[in-house]
Write a protein that holds these residues in place. Structure first.
Motif, PDB file in Angstrom:
ATOM      1  N   ILE A   1      87.138  91.454 -31.937  1.00 16.98           N
ATOM      2  CA  ILE A   1      86.229  90.478 -33.102  1.00 16.98           C
ATOM      3  C   ILE A   1      85.702  89.380 -31.968  1.00 16.98           C
ATOM      4  O   ILE A   1      84.608  88.827 -32.006  1.00 16.98           O
ATOM      5  CB  ILE A   1      86.931  90.006 -34.193  1.00 16.98           C
ATOM      6  CG1 ILE A   1      87.148  91.128 -35.225  1.00 16.98           C
ATOM      7  CG2 ILE A   1      86.037  88.879 -34.845  1.00 16.98           C
ATOM      8  CD1 ILE A   1      87.997  91.039 -36.534  1.00 16.98           C
ATOM      9  N   ALA A   2      86.503  88.642 -31.260  1.00 19.44           N
ATOM     10  CA  ALA A   2      86.334  87.604 -30.468  1.00 19.44           C
ATOM     11  C   ALA A   2      85.270  87.871 -29.186  1.00 19.44           C
ATOM     12  O   ALA A   2      84.364  87.124 -29.155  1.00 19.44           O
ATOM     13  CB  ALA A   2      87.628  86.943 -29.692  1.00 19.44           C
ATOM     14  N   PHE A   3      85.375  89.127 -28.688  1.00 19.03           N
ATOM     15  CA  PHE A   3      84.594  89.484 -27.759  1.00 19.03           C
ATOM     16  C   PHE A   3      83.298  90.141 -28.154  1.00 19.03           C
ATOM     17  O   PHE A   3      82.322  89.991 -27.429  1.00 19.03           O
ATOM     18  CB  PHE A   3      85.180  90.704 -26.966  1.00 19.03           C
ATOM     19  CG  PHE A   3      86.420  90.180 -26.272  1.00 19.03           C
ATOM     20  CD1 PHE A   3      86.523  89.220 -25.555  1.00 19.03           C
ATOM     21  CD2 PHE A   3      87.684  91.239 -26.117  1.00 19.03           C
ATOM     22  CE1 PHE A   3      87.629  88.752 -24.721  1.00 19.03           C
ATOM     23  CE2 PHE A   3      88.539  90.826 -25.119  1.00 19.03           C
ATOM     24  CZ  PHE A   3      88.742  89.443 -24.691  1.00 19.03           C
ATOM     25  N   SER A   4      83.174  90.274 -29.812  1.00 17.14           N
ATOM     26  CA  SER A   4      81.934  90.732 -30.276  1.00 17.14           C
ATOM     27  C   SER A   4      80.912  89.571 -30.565  1.00 17.14           C
ATOM     28  O   SER A   4      79.840  89.838 -30.934  1.00 17.14           O
ATOM     29  CB  SER A   4      82.372  91.629 -31.431  1.00 17.14           C
ATOM     30  OG  SER A   4      82.621  90.548 -32.639  1.00 17.14           O
ATOM     31  N   CYS A   5      81.357  88.319 -30.507  1.00 17.61           N
ATOM     32  CA  CYS A   5      80.642  87.264 -30.821  1.00 17.61           C
ATOM     33  C   CYS A   5      80.910  86.067 -29.944  1.00 17.61           C
ATOM     34  O   CYS A   5      81.672  85.877 -29.245  1.00 17.61           O
ATOM     35  CB  CYS A   5      81.025  86.918 -32.168  1.00 17.61           C
ATOM     36  SG  CYS A   5      82.440  86.216 -32.761  1.00 17.61           S
ATOM     37  N   GLY A   6      80.224  84.834 -30.056  1.00 14.29           N
ATOM     38  CA  GLY A   6      80.397  83.708 -29.505  1.00 14.29           C
ATOM     39  C   GLY A   6      79.836  83.647 -27.978  1.00 14.29           C
ATOM     40  O   GLY A   6      79.122  84.526 -27.740  1.00 14.29           O
TER      41      GLY A   6
ATOM     42  N   ALA B   1      81.079  94.674 -29.139  1.00 11.63           N
ATOM     43  CA  ALA B   1      82.121  93.992 -28.084  1.00 11.63           C
ATOM     44  C   ALA B   1      81.745  94.720 -26.853  1.00 11.63           C
ATOM     45  O   ALA B   1      81.708  94.247 -25.570  1.00 11.63           O
ATOM     46  CB  ALA B   1      83.429  93.960 -28.664  1.00 11.63           C
ATOM     47  N   ALA B   2      81.898  96.043 -26.884  1.00 12.68           N
ATOM     48  CA  ALA B   2      81.743  96.807 -25.623  1.00 12.68           C
ATOM     49  C   ALA B   2      80.474  96.666 -24.821  1.00 12.68           C
ATOM     50  O   ALA B   2      80.566  96.398 -23.674  1.00 12.68           O
ATOM     51  CB  ALA B   2      81.751  98.253 -26.039  1.00 12.68           C
ATOM     52  N   GLU B   3      79.397  96.364 -25.671  1.00 11.79           N
ATOM     53  CA  GLU B   3      78.383  96.061 -24.836  1.00 11.79           C
ATOM     54  C   GLU B   3      78.153  94.813 -24.351  1.00 11.79           C
ATOM     55  O   GLU B   3      77.549  94.613 -23.347  1.00 11.79           O
ATOM     56  CB  GLU B   3      77.034  96.047 -26.154  1.00 11.79           C
ATOM     57  CG  GLU B   3      76.595  97.456 -26.592  1.00 11.79           C
ATOM     58  CD  GLU B   3      75.870  97.369 -27.719  1.00 11.79           C
ATOM     59  OE1 GLU B   3      75.175  96.434 -28.055  1.00 11.79           O
ATOM     60  OE2 GLU B   3      75.557  98.596 -28.611  1.00 11.79           O
ATOM     61  N   ARG B   4      78.589  93.969 -25.181  1.00 19.64           N
ATOM     62  CA  ARG B   4      78.899  92.618 -24.288  1.00 19.64           C
ATOM     63  C   ARG B   4      79.715  92.335 -23.075  1.00 19.64           C
ATOM     64  O   ARG B   4      79.636  91.663 -22.205  1.00 19.64           O
ATOM     65  CB  ARG B   4      79.147  91.455 -25.679  1.00 19.64           C
ATOM     66  CG  ARG B   4      78.188  91.093 -26.366  1.00 19.64           C
ATOM     67  CD  ARG B   4      78.923  90.646 -27.726  1.00 19.64           C
ATOM     68  NE  ARG B   4      79.712  89.374 -27.348  1.00 19.64           N
ATOM     69  CZ  ARG B   4      78.959  88.111 -27.565  1.00 19.64           C
ATOM     70  NH1 ARG B   4      77.818  87.934 -27.873  1.00 19.64           N
ATOM     71  NH2 ARG B   4      79.720  87.126 -27.169  1.00 19.64           N
ATOM     72  N   LYS B   5      80.705  93.303 -23.112  1.00 18.99           N
ATOM     73  CA  LYS B   5      81.742  93.401 -21.974  1.00 18.99           C
ATOM     74  C   LYS B   5      81.492  94.395 -20.744  1.00 18.99           C
ATOM     75  O   LYS B   5      82.466  94.673 -20.029  1.00 18.99           O
ATOM     76  CB  LYS B   5      82.859  93.498 -22.458  1.00 18.99           C
ATOM     77  CG  LYS B   5      83.558  92.209 -23.269  1.00 18.99           C
ATOM     78  CD  LYS B   5      83.517  91.095 -22.590  1.00 18.99           C
ATOM     79  CE  LYS B   5      83.989  89.502 -23.274  1.00 18.99           C
ATOM     80  NZ  LYS B   5      83.719  88.537 -22.607  1.00 18.99           N
ATOM     81  N   GLY B   6      80.377  95.041 -20.920  1.00 17.92           N
ATOM     82  CA  GLY B   6      80.083  95.841 -19.800  1.00 17.92           C
ATOM     83  C   GLY B   6      80.572  97.242 -20.084  1.00 17.92           C
ATOM     84  O   GLY B   6      80.843  97.985 -19.184  1.00 17.92           O
TER      85      GLY B   6
END
Length: 228
Positions: free
Chosen positions: A219-224, A13-18
């Motif tokens: 969890i939501a930020f880690s996928c989708g 999630a952290a990688e996906r959100k900067g």
């Protein structure tokens, strides 16, 4: 049910959100139990009613109209609403100042009754919610579905989250993730699926020490489809 380690979910999630700092800024922190218990019955009814009207409609349109709802329904005060006759409810459901949807308007009456009855038993609706065991948060969802009207699916959980209650939400991203690990099999809202969800989130709480709200959002930020 073989679950992914929460650290792995968090890092993705952290990688996906900067980065971790950016991810933390996106998380909403629930209220403490005392603050939940202090919320007045009229605010619960207003929140439930808004989410009922937002279901299947533009959230913004409903929000813009909400001051008119507050005015027409006595600030959602339970006592005055319970005194209305069927004819009064019929008149209110056709009032041009609000969104005219008969069954959604009638859900206000039903949910006012639910809140009133919970208050008799628990002191107030807020006290009942505040004292609900966290490990059975889906039991509270089922209570709203059973005793209220039009509060099934995600409507009840989203209302609780809006009011600051610590709950996970089975959004499309979270549901898809849980299905990929067989936490949810078959119907999403079956007792078995909800029990499995409670178990999974309790497991991640033990690993992370975080609240259900944070775990659900991470969890939501880690996928989708929600990368930065």
């Amino acid at each position: 049910m073989h679950l992914e380690q929460f650290d792995a979910i968090y890092q993705r999630a952290a990688e996906r959100k900067g980065g971790e700092a950016q991810l933390e800024l996106l998380l909403s922190t629930p209220l403490c139990k005392d603050d939940i218990a202090a919320i007045s019955d009229d605010r619960w009814l207003s929140a439930f009613s808004m989410k009922v009207f937002q279901s299947g409609m533009s959230w913004k349109v409903v929000r813009n109209k909400w001051p008119n709802f507050e005015e027409l329904f006595f600030g959602f005060k339970i006592g005055p609403l319970l005194m209305l006759s069927d004819e009064h409810w019929e008149m209110k459901s056709t009032d041009k100042r609000i969104i005219r949807h008969h069954s959604k308007v009638m859900s206000i009456a039903a949910n006012a009754q639910m809140i009133y009855e919970a208050g008799i038993e628990h002191g107030s609706f807020g006290k009942m919610v505040a004292n609900w065991p966290a490990e059975d948060i889906t039991g509270l969802w089922l209570y709203l579905k059973k005793h209220g009207q039009r509060l099934g699916g995600n409507t009840g959980p989203y209302s609780l989250r809006q009011m600051g209650v610590d709950t996970f939400i089975l959004s499309s991203d979270v549901e898809a993730y849980l299905r990929s690990y067989n936490v949810i099999e078959g119907g999403r809202d079956t007792k078995r699926s909800l029990a499995q969800c409670n178990q999974a989130f309790a497991h991640w709480q033990q690993q992370s020490g975080r609240c259900l709200t944070h775990i659900s959002q991470i969890i939501a930020f880690s996928c989708g489809d929600n990368r930065v």
